[in-house]
Design a protein around this motif. Structure first.
Motif, PDB file in Angstrom:
ATOM      1  N   LEU A 142       0.879  -1.154  -0.003  1.00 26.02           N
ATOM      2  CA  LEU A 142      -0.158  -0.034  -0.118  1.00 26.02           C
ATOM      3  C   LEU A 142       0.904   1.389  -0.024  1.00 26.02           C
ATOM      4  CD1 LEU A 142      -2.579  -0.892   2.832  1.00 26.02           C
ATOM      5  CD2 LEU A 142      -2.561  -1.714   0.248  1.00 26.02           C
ATOM      6  N   THR A 143       0.778   1.859  -1.128  1.00 24.24           N
ATOM      7  CA  THR A 143       1.878   3.101  -1.270  1.00 24.24           C
ATOM      8  C   THR A 143       1.011   4.352  -1.273  1.00 24.24           C
ATOM      9  OG1 THR A 143       1.908   2.674  -3.590  1.00 24.24           O
ATOM     10  CG2 THR A 143       3.644   1.611  -2.285  1.00 24.24           C
ATOM     11  N   LYS A 144      -0.228   4.367  -1.339  1.00 26.21           N
ATOM     12  CA  LYS A 144      -1.008   5.603  -1.539  1.00 26.21           C
ATOM     13  C   LYS A 144      -2.054   5.691  -0.572  1.00 26.21           C
ATOM     14  CE  LYS A 144       0.449   6.000  -6.386  1.00 26.21           C
ATOM     15  NZ  LYS A 144       0.071   5.923  -7.536  1.00 26.21           N
ATOM     16  N   VAL A 145      -2.575   7.136  -0.532  1.00 25.48           N
ATOM     17  CA  VAL A 145      -3.708   6.960   0.313  1.00 25.48           C
ATOM     18  C   VAL A 145      -4.705   6.424   0.184  1.00 25.48           C
ATOM     19  CG1 VAL A 145      -5.371   8.840   1.784  1.00 25.48           C
ATOM     20  CG2 VAL A 145      -2.721   9.361   1.311  1.00 25.48           C
ATOM     21  N   ARG A 146      -5.074   6.274  -1.265  1.00 23.70           N
ATOM     22  CA  ARG A 146      -6.289   5.536  -1.696  1.00 23.70           C
ATOM     23  C   ARG A 146      -6.172   4.125  -1.579  1.00 23.70           C
ATOM     24  NH1 ARG A 146      -5.405   3.967  -6.877  1.00 23.70           N
ATOM     25  NH2 ARG A 146      -3.496   4.882  -8.028  1.00 23.70           N
ATOM     26  N   HIS A 147      -5.061   3.637  -1.525  1.00 25.57           N
ATOM     27  CA  HIS A 147      -4.786   2.209  -1.039  1.00 25.57           C
ATOM     28  C   HIS A 147      -5.281   2.070   0.188  1.00 25.57           C
ATOM     29  CE1 HIS A 147      -1.232   2.068  -4.402  1.00 25.57           C
ATOM     30  NE2 HIS A 147      -2.302   2.044  -4.796  1.00 25.57           N
ATOM     31  N   GLU A 207      -4.935  12.228   5.001  1.00 28.04           N
ATOM     32  CA  GLU A 207      -4.036  12.428   4.048  1.00 28.04           C
ATOM     33  C   GLU A 207      -2.495  12.570   4.507  1.00 28.04           C
ATOM     34  OE1 GLU A 207      -4.206  13.162   0.789  1.00 28.04           O
ATOM     35  OE2 GLU A 207      -6.316  12.486   1.273  1.00 28.04           O
ATOM     36  N   VAL A 208      -2.497  12.138   5.931  1.00 27.86           N
ATOM     37  CA  VAL A 208      -1.138  12.162   6.731  1.00 27.86           C
ATOM     38  C   VAL A 208      -0.791  10.875   7.515  1.00 27.86           C
ATOM     39  CG1 VAL A 208      -0.667  14.707   6.663  1.00 27.86           C
ATOM     40  CG2 VAL A 208      -1.593  13.669   8.627  1.00 27.86           C
ATOM     41  N   SER A 209      -1.727  10.336   7.746  1.00 33.08           N
ATOM     42  CA  SER A 209      -1.694   9.047   8.659  1.00 33.08           C
ATOM     43  C   SER A 209      -3.013   8.099   8.719  1.00 33.08           C
ATOM     44  CB  SER A 209      -1.635   9.475   9.987  1.00 33.08           C
ATOM     45  OG  SER A 209      -2.858  10.036  10.507  1.00 33.08           O
ATOM     46  N   ALA A 210      -2.427   6.909   9.215  1.00 29.94           N
ATOM     47  CA  ALA A 210      -3.642   5.873   9.174  1.00 29.94           C
ATOM     48  C   ALA A 210      -3.995   5.303  10.785  1.00 29.94           C
ATOM     49  CB  ALA A 210      -3.375   4.924   8.129  1.00 29.94           C
ATOM     50  N   THR A 211      -4.922   4.903  10.966  1.00 33.91           N
ATOM     51  CA  THR A 211      -4.965   4.201  12.057  1.00 33.91           C
ATOM     52  C   THR A 211      -5.157   2.683  12.141  1.00 33.91           C
ATOM     53  OG1 THR A 211      -6.387   6.153  13.092  1.00 33.91           O
ATOM     54  CG2 THR A 211      -6.382   4.089  14.539  1.00 33.91           C
ATOM     55  N   VAL A 212      -4.534   2.056  12.656  1.00 36.03           N
ATOM     56  CA  VAL A 212      -4.366   0.517  12.436  1.00 36.03           C
ATOM     57  C   VAL A 212      -4.767   0.002  13.911  1.00 36.03           C
ATOM     58  CG1 VAL A 212      -2.920  -1.626  12.132  1.00 36.03           C
ATOM     59  CG2 VAL A 212      -2.607   0.316  10.586  1.00 36.03           C
ATOM     60  N   LYS A 256      -5.728   0.728  17.166  1.00 36.57           N
ATOM     61  CA  LYS A 256      -5.881   1.781  18.024  1.00 36.57           C
ATOM     62  C   LYS A 256      -4.701   2.761  17.528  1.00 36.57           C
ATOM     63  CE  LYS A 256      -9.035  -0.123  21.360  1.00 36.57           C
ATOM     64  NZ  LYS A 256      -9.662  -0.290  22.609  1.00 36.57           N
ATOM     65  N   LYS A 257      -3.616   2.264  16.892  1.00 40.91           N
ATOM     66  CA  LYS A 257      -2.369   2.944  16.866  1.00 40.91           C
ATOM     67  C   LYS A 257      -2.342   3.905  15.410  1.00 40.91           C
ATOM     68  CE  LYS A 257       2.419   2.499  17.180  1.00 40.91           C
ATOM     69  NZ  LYS A 257       2.783   3.562  18.096  1.00 40.91           N
ATOM     70  N   ASN A 258      -2.236   5.164  15.840  1.00 38.76           N
ATOM     71  CA  ASN A 258      -2.267   6.047  14.719  1.00 38.76           C
ATOM     72  C   ASN A 258      -0.723   5.915  14.303  1.00 38.76           C
ATOM     73  OD1 ASN A 258      -3.364   8.117  12.898  1.00 38.76           O
ATOM     74  ND2 ASN A 258      -2.326   9.621  14.138  1.00 38.76           N
ATOM     75  N   ILE A 259      -0.476   5.896  12.901  1.00 41.21           N
ATOM     76  CA  ILE A 259       0.884   5.752  12.149  1.00 41.21           C
ATOM     77  C   ILE A 259       0.754   6.958  11.294  1.00 41.21           C
ATOM     78  CG2 ILE A 259       2.376   4.342  10.897  1.00 41.21           C
ATOM     79  CD1 ILE A 259       0.419   1.838  12.058  1.00 41.21           C
ATOM     80  N   ASN A 260       2.022   7.658  11.195  1.00 43.49           N
ATOM     81  CA  ASN A 260       2.138   8.689  10.188  1.00 43.49           C
ATOM     82  C   ASN A 260       2.658   7.964   8.862  1.00 43.49           C
ATOM     83  OD1 ASN A 260       1.333  10.919  11.466  1.00 43.49           O
ATOM     84  ND2 ASN A 260       3.173  11.083  12.530  1.00 43.49           N
ATOM     85  N   TYR A 261       2.265   8.281   7.719  1.00 44.08           N
ATOM     86  CA  TYR A 261       2.724   7.422   6.395  1.00 44.08           C
ATOM     87  C   TYR A 261       4.543   7.645   6.378  1.00 44.08           C
ATOM     88  CZ  TYR A 261      -1.966   7.504   5.264  1.00 44.08           C
ATOM     89  OH  TYR A 261      -3.165   7.462   5.130  1.00 44.08           O
ATOM     90  N   SER A 262       4.793   8.753   6.886  1.00 35.97           N
ATOM     91  CA  SER A 262       6.114   9.209   6.955  1.00 35.97           C
ATOM     92  C   SER A 262       6.939   8.227   7.791  1.00 35.97           C
ATOM     93  CB  SER A 262       6.351  10.527   7.335  1.00 35.97           C
ATOM     94  OG  SER A 262       6.204  10.969   8.607  1.00 35.97           O
ATOM     95  N   ASP A 263       6.464   7.560   8.742  1.00 36.16           N
ATOM     96  CA  ASP A 263       7.361   6.579   9.605  1.00 36.16           C
ATOM     97  C   ASP A 263       7.334   5.280   9.013  1.00 36.16           C
ATOM     98  OD1 ASP A 263       7.722   8.614  11.446  1.00 36.16           O
ATOM     99  OD2 ASP A 263       5.981   8.273  12.541  1.00 36.16           O
ATOM    100  N   ILE A 264       6.617   5.003   7.901  1.00 37.30           N
ATOM    101  CA  ILE A 264       6.277   3.748   7.477  1.00 37.30           C
ATOM    102  C   ILE A 264       7.482   3.238   6.476  1.00 37.30           C
ATOM    103  CG2 ILE A 264       4.756   2.098   5.997  1.00 37.30           C
ATOM    104  CD1 ILE A 264       2.458   3.830   7.504  1.00 37.30           C
ATOM    105  N   LYS A 265       8.115   1.899   6.432  1.00 34.69           N
ATOM    106  CA  LYS A 265       8.762   1.528   5.403  1.00 34.69           C
ATOM    107  C   LYS A 265       8.156   0.749   4.372  1.00 34.69           C
ATOM    108  CE  LYS A 265      12.969  -1.328   5.054  1.00 34.69           C
ATOM    109  NZ  LYS A 265      13.852  -2.364   5.832  1.00 34.69           N
ATOM    110  N   ARG A 266       7.301  -0.101   4.869  1.00 33.20           N
ATOM    111  CA  ARG A 266       6.475  -1.042   3.916  1.00 33.20           C
ATOM    112  C   ARG A 266       4.937  -1.566   4.755  1.00 33.20           C
ATOM    113  NH1 ARG A 266       7.358  -4.457  -0.723  1.00 33.20           N
ATOM    114  NH2 ARG A 266       6.142  -6.556  -0.638  1.00 33.20           N
ATOM    115  N   VAL A 267       4.010  -1.607   3.986  1.00 32.07           N
ATOM    116  CA  VAL A 267       2.617  -1.976   4.167  1.00 32.07           C
ATOM    117  C   VAL A 267       2.051  -2.949   3.176  1.00 32.07           C
ATOM    118  CG1 VAL A 267       0.400  -1.590   5.123  1.00 32.07           C
ATOM    119  CG2 VAL A 267       2.077   0.283   4.998  1.00 32.07           C
ATOM    120  N   THR A 268       1.762  -4.385   3.975  1.00 35.92           N
ATOM    121  CA  THR A 268       1.150  -5.138   2.755  1.00 35.92           C
ATOM    122  C   THR A 268      -0.196  -5.986   3.571  1.00 35.92           C
ATOM    123  OG1 THR A 268       2.497  -6.952   3.949  1.00 35.92           O
ATOM    124  CG2 THR A 268       2.921  -5.926   1.810  1.00 35.92           C
ATOM    125  N   LEU A 269      -1.112  -6.263   2.795  1.00 37.16           N
ATOM    126  CA  LEU A 269      -2.374  -6.847   3.321  1.00 37.16           C
ATOM    127  C   LEU A 269      -1.981  -8.183   3.606  1.00 37.16           C
ATOM    128  CD1 LEU A 269      -4.686  -5.876   0.503  1.00 37.16           C
ATOM    129  CD2 LEU A 269      -4.542  -4.866   2.795  1.00 37.16           C
TER     130      LEU A 269
END
Length: 148
Positions: A86-91, A119-124, A126-139
């Motif tokens: 997942l590399t984009k907000v819409r993903h 636009e800047v983060s996602a909640t997984v 109960k944890k809020n994660i900024n996209y700038s802190d992410i190396k990789r996300v997969t389903l």
């Protein structure tokens, strides 16, 4: 412009007119033929009929792309697979409530369900994660229990 950029520029308007996004284009030479793979996505998971309509639109356009030259090619149009990051907000938005594995830049991992996205983060969970802190996300693949 290279072949990949020429093809992307030629097919993007047609895909957008159908309500799809161009995710990636790859061209691999295989002997005297080439394999042209186009990955297409949408705001919802694509049906086989939608992939077929995208294939038809792309096929008509790439036949006239000059940079492909006279080399015969096989066209493959596909949607992103489950292993695609997942590399984009819409993903993220498209996969709300899905189980994901997040690898952070510090090497730690978080596994949980996507609950909210902005636009800047996602909640997984109960944890809020900024996209700038992410190396990789997969389903993560989930199997539903069999009910009778």
């Amino acid at each position: 412009m290279g072949k990949k950029e020429d093809i992307s520029a030629a097919i993007t308007p047609a895909l957008e007119a159908l309500g799809f996004y161009l995710e990636d284009v790859t061209i691999i030479s295989a002997g005297r033929r080439s394999m042209l793979t186009v990955i297409v996505d949408g705001d919802t998971h694509l049906s086989l009929d939608q992939v077929t309509s995208a294939t038809k639109a792309i096929g008509e356009i790439v036949e006239s792309v000059q940079s492909l030259g006279e080399t015969p090619f096989t066209l493959e149009v596909t949607s992103p697979g489950l292993d695609r990051p997942l590399t984009k907000v819409r993903h993220w938005q498209k996969n709300i409530n899905r189980l994901v594995k997040v690898v952070l830049l510090d090497g730690s991992e978080i596994k949980g369900r996507i609950k909210d996205v902005n636009e800047v983060s996602a909640t997984v969970d109960k944890k809020n994660i900024n996209y700038s802190d992410i190396k990789r996300v997969t389903l993560e693949i989930e199997f539903k229990p069999v009910t009778k």
